[in-house]
Structure formats: C-alpha cells, structure tokens
Write a protein that holds these residues in place. Structure first.
Motif, PDB file in Angstrom:
ATOM      1  N   PRO A  82      27.198  28.195  61.984  1.00  0.00           N
ATOM      2  CA  PRO A  82      26.580  27.408  63.054  1.00  0.00           C
ATOM      3  C   PRO A  82      25.098  27.720  63.238  1.00  0.00           C
ATOM      4  O   PRO A  82      24.608  28.770  62.818  1.00  0.00           O
ATOM      5  N   LYS A  83      24.425  26.794  63.899  1.00  0.00           N
ATOM      6  CA  LYS A  83      22.982  26.888  64.121  1.00  0.00           C
ATOM      7  C   LYS A  83      22.545  28.253  64.643  1.00  0.00           C
ATOM      8  O   LYS A  83      21.618  28.855  64.105  1.00  0.00           O
ATOM      9  N   GLN A  84      23.201  28.731  65.696  1.00  0.00           N
ATOM     10  CA  GLN A  84      22.786  29.976  66.335  1.00  0.00           C
ATOM     11  C   GLN A  84      22.805  31.144  65.342  1.00  0.00           C
ATOM     12  O   GLN A  84      21.889  31.954  65.299  1.00  0.00           O
ATOM     13  N   LYS A  85      23.851  31.230  64.554  1.00  0.00           N
ATOM     14  CA  LYS A  85      23.974  32.337  63.610  1.00  0.00           C
ATOM     15  C   LYS A  85      23.036  32.148  62.420  1.00  0.00           C
ATOM     16  O   LYS A  85      22.441  33.108  61.938  1.00  0.00           O
ATOM     17  N   SER A  86      22.893  30.919  61.932  1.00  0.00           N
ATOM     18  CA  SER A  86      22.054  30.698  60.756  1.00  0.00           C
ATOM     19  C   SER A  86      20.575  30.947  61.054  1.00  0.00           C
ATOM     20  O   SER A  86      19.832  31.393  60.189  1.00  0.00           O
ATOM     21  N   VAL A  87      20.163  30.689  62.296  1.00  0.00           N
ATOM     22  CA  VAL A  87      18.773  30.984  62.675  1.00  0.00           C
ATOM     23  C   VAL A  87      18.531  32.490  62.597  1.00  0.00           C
ATOM     24  O   VAL A  87      17.500  32.935  62.089  1.00  0.00           O
ATOM     25  N   SER A  88      19.480  33.279  63.060  1.00  0.00           N
ATOM     26  CA  SER A  88      19.298  34.728  63.003  1.00  0.00           C
ATOM     27  C   SER A  88      19.326  35.230  61.546  1.00  0.00           C
ATOM     28  O   SER A  88      18.708  36.239  61.226  1.00  0.00           O
ATOM     29  N   LEU A  89      20.020  34.510  60.675  1.00  0.00           N
ATOM     30  CA  LEU A  89      20.084  34.914  59.263  1.00  0.00           C
ATOM     31  C   LEU A  89      18.918  34.385  58.431  1.00  0.00           C
ATOM     32  O   LEU A  89      18.414  35.072  57.548  1.00  0.00           O
ATOM     33  N   PHE A  90      18.487  33.136  58.706  1.00  0.00           N
ATOM     34  CA  PHE A  90      17.520  32.468  57.833  1.00  0.00           C
ATOM     35  C   PHE A  90      16.239  32.036  58.534  1.00  0.00           C
ATOM     36  O   PHE A  90      15.411  31.360  57.937  1.00  0.00           O
ATOM     37  N   GLY A  91      16.095  32.393  59.801  1.00  0.00           N
ATOM     38  CA  GLY A  91      14.904  32.002  60.532  1.00  0.00           C
ATOM     39  C   GLY A  91      14.847  30.499  60.727  1.00  0.00           C
ATOM     40  O   GLY A  91      15.876  29.836  60.861  1.00  0.00           O
ATOM     41  N   LYS A  92      13.644  29.957  60.724  1.00  0.00           N
ATOM     42  CA  LYS A  92      13.420  28.543  60.975  1.00  0.00           C
ATOM     43  C   LYS A  92      14.195  27.650  59.999  1.00  0.00           C
ATOM     44  O   LYS A  92      14.640  26.568  60.354  1.00  0.00           O
ATOM     45  N   ARG A  93      14.375  28.109  58.773  1.00  0.00           N
ATOM     46  CA  ARG A  93      15.110  27.325  57.763  1.00  0.00           C
ATOM     47  C   ARG A  93      16.553  27.069  58.186  1.00  0.00           C
ATOM     48  O   ARG A  93      17.158  26.094  57.780  1.00  0.00           O
ATOM     49  N   GLY A  94      17.108  27.939  59.009  1.00  0.00           N
ATOM     50  CA  GLY A  94      18.498  27.803  59.441  1.00  0.00           C
ATOM     51  C   GLY A  94      18.672  27.056  60.747  1.00  0.00           C
ATOM     52  O   GLY A  94      19.759  27.073  61.322  1.00  0.00           O
ATOM     53  N   ALA A  95      17.620  26.362  61.211  1.00  0.00           N
ATOM     54  CA  ALA A  95      17.674  25.685  62.513  1.00  0.00           C
ATOM     55  C   ALA A  95      18.793  24.647  62.622  1.00  0.00           C
ATOM     56  O   ALA A  95      19.299  24.390  63.704  1.00  0.00           O
TER      57      ALA A  95
END
Length: 133
Positions: free
Chosen positions: A111-124
């Motif tokens: 999900p968005k919340q977790k992917s942002v913490s893993l990939f930064g802006k790319r995971g938005a």
C-alpha cells in the motif's frame, strides 16, 4: 501434509487455513497449499480476484483486482511495478494493459503508506508486486 498424515480433524485444518490465509496464500506457497486444499476437498474461503484450478494454479481477474485496490485507496493509478523481484517500467496509465500481458502466478500489493517509507516519492502510488510463471 503432516496434519493430514496424522489424520487431524478436517474442521481444525480448515479453520487454521482460513485463519492464516494472508500468510500462506502468496508467492510460491499459494500453489502448493491450493493443490493440497483441492486434493482433500477442504472448504477454504476463496478470493473473488482469482480462480484456482485442480493443480492449485491461480488465474487472476487483473482488472477486478487492480480496480478494487485503487477504489480502496491502497494504490494509485500508476504504482511502482515489480515483476519477479525487479522494478519494471511501464507507460503512464497502462498498468492494466501491462499486467494483462503477463502470465501471473501471484500478485501482492504494498500500500501507498508502506511503499512511500520503502521507496520515497517513487512509492507515492504504492507498489504492485507480481510473480510470473
């Protein structure tokens, strides 16, 4: 298989499989478990995102799966796409078309919340993780 060999009560196995589905129903494990489930006629709650054949192989309804994840706001329109552990590029707004060309064994969502913490802006927009056959 051990529980089956030990003649464990069928209802106990079914309860355990249903309770822990989020753990075993992904990646390489899913096919093995679904095959055992089919062979032993266990009553396990199935997803509306895929069908399972007698070999335990999933056939995804990719459109339904992705549309539901977008509607639930787990992913956006253009999430990162990882295929077989490798980030894969696709043209903007062509996620469905890209996924439908793949012979998908399993799909998982970050999900968005977790992917942002893993990939930064790319995971938005989250991440779609695909394992192919």
């Amino acid at each position: 298989e051990i529980l089956i060999d030990q003649k464990t009560e069928k209802s106990l196995i079914e309860k355990s499989l249903n309770d822990k589905k989020e753990i075993w129903d992904k990646g390489e494990w899913a096919e093995k478990f679904w095959k055992i489930i089919r062979e032993n006629d266990f009553k396990i709650i199935e997803s509306n995102h895929y069908t399972i054949n007698e070999k335990g192989e999933k056939k995804y309804n990719v459109k339904l799966f992705i549309e539901e994840k977008i509607k639930l706001n787990e992913i956006g329109e253009n999430p990162l796409l990882q295929v077989n552990n490798s980030i894969t590029k696709y043209s903007e707004n062509t996620l469905l078309e890209t996924l439908e060309k793949l012979e998908i064994k399993d799909i998982q969502i970050i999900p968005k919340q977790k992917s942002v913490s893993l990939f930064g802006k790319r995971g938005a927009d989250g991440m779609v993780n695909v394992l192919t056959r």
